[in-house]
Design an enzyme around this catalytic site. Sequence first.
Site, short mmCIF file in Angstrom:
data_model
loop_
_atom_site.label_atom_id
_atom_site.label_comp_id
_atom_site.label_asym_id
_atom_site.label_seq_id
_atom_site.Cartn_x
_atom_site.Cartn_y
_atom_site.Cartn_z
N ILE A 254 40.21 36.90 44.54
CA ILE A 254 40.69 38.19 44.07
C ILE A 254 39.92 38.54 42.81
CG2 ILE A 254 42.67 39.51 43.24
CD1 ILE A 254 43.41 36.35 45.08
N CYS A 255 39.48 39.80 42.74
CA CYS A 255 38.82 40.31 41.54
C CYS A 255 37.58 39.47 41.22
CB CYS A 255 39.83 40.32 40.39
SG CYS A 255 39.39 41.34 38.97
N SER A 256 37.38 39.11 39.96
CA SER A 256 36.19 38.38 39.55
C SER A 256 36.21 36.92 39.97
CB SER A 256 36.00 38.48 38.03
OG SER A 256 37.16 38.02 37.37
N THR B 223 33.98 42.59 44.96
CA THR B 223 34.64 42.14 43.74
C THR B 223 35.07 43.39 42.97
OG1 THR B 223 34.46 40.69 41.80
CG2 THR B 223 32.52 42.01 42.36
N ALA C 257 38.60 43.25 45.88
CA ALA C 257 38.23 43.97 44.66
C ALA C 257 39.19 43.60 43.54
CB ALA C 257 38.23 45.47 44.94
#
Length: 322
Positions: A108-110, A128, A161
């Site tokens: 998830i995310c970074s 991302t 993202a």
Amino acid sequence: MAHRVVIVLFDDFQLLDLAGPADVFSAAGLLDPDADYRVEVTAARAGAVRSLSGVTVTADPPLREVSGPIDTLLVVGGLPGRMAIAGTAALVPQIRRLAARSARVGSICSGTLLLAEAGLLKGRRATTHWAVGDLLAREHPDVRVDADRIYVRDGNVWTSAGVTSGIDLALALVAHDHGHELAREISRWLVVYLQRPGGQSQFSTPLSARTPKREPLRDLQGWIEENLNADLSLEVLAGRVNTSVRHFSRVFRAEVGVSPARYVEQARTAAARRLLEITDEPLDRIAARVGLGTSETLYRVFHRHLKISPGEYRRRFRHKES
């Protein structure tokens, strides 16, 4: 058999990256007893792990003690600078070890950066947070970055993202495991989109081009944004900085990072977004004001850049006080 989900944390992680997916998996079990997800939270050490928001979560067991088969391994994200300070690079060998015993892996995310560091994204498509896409592409050229997607599946590797898109990812995982009907019921329960319209560009900074070093080009950027409904052809723009079209195109792209035509379209799209957010003007009027001509052109440009219609963008982002 319970579906084992192991989520990897670190100091200053994004709390919603954990809470969003965890609540999706919990809701799955509440709505369907056969969807038995068991979430485990782990980190470099057992005990309290402080999130970016200051809320602490208890991790147990520590990463080095996690053993046995894993159904889903997820890695959360955080601010890249703080991730480096927190020493997340030390987690990479353990993430690689756990991935080898996992049926599927996600981020998830970074957290995508940690999967890339572990070599799990080599030759794969991934996404991302929109603010980290360039960093991922630059540091890991062997990853095919699809920066506008809410989530991406490539084989048994799933990436998402920023922040709330962890919910989208978890819903997609549940749909894959137990069907879309259960995922739909979970989305109703949590009051979220089952599949939100558009990509993450609609949430990103409207204009992401670089500021040029040369003063004439900086002045030209300001003039463009003040004259969006004027003739902004290459010939006109090159003439304003007293250079040939060919030389202007080359220098502009080198310093700004995009072609003049793309910069103009981005600037017009950003202006249209602002007008949709703060006014009730009809679409054809907005299109004319920002130099896109007609509402049909505005529609095409929004779908090209944001994967969403101008009308839907307005419904989602219009300021209530406007």
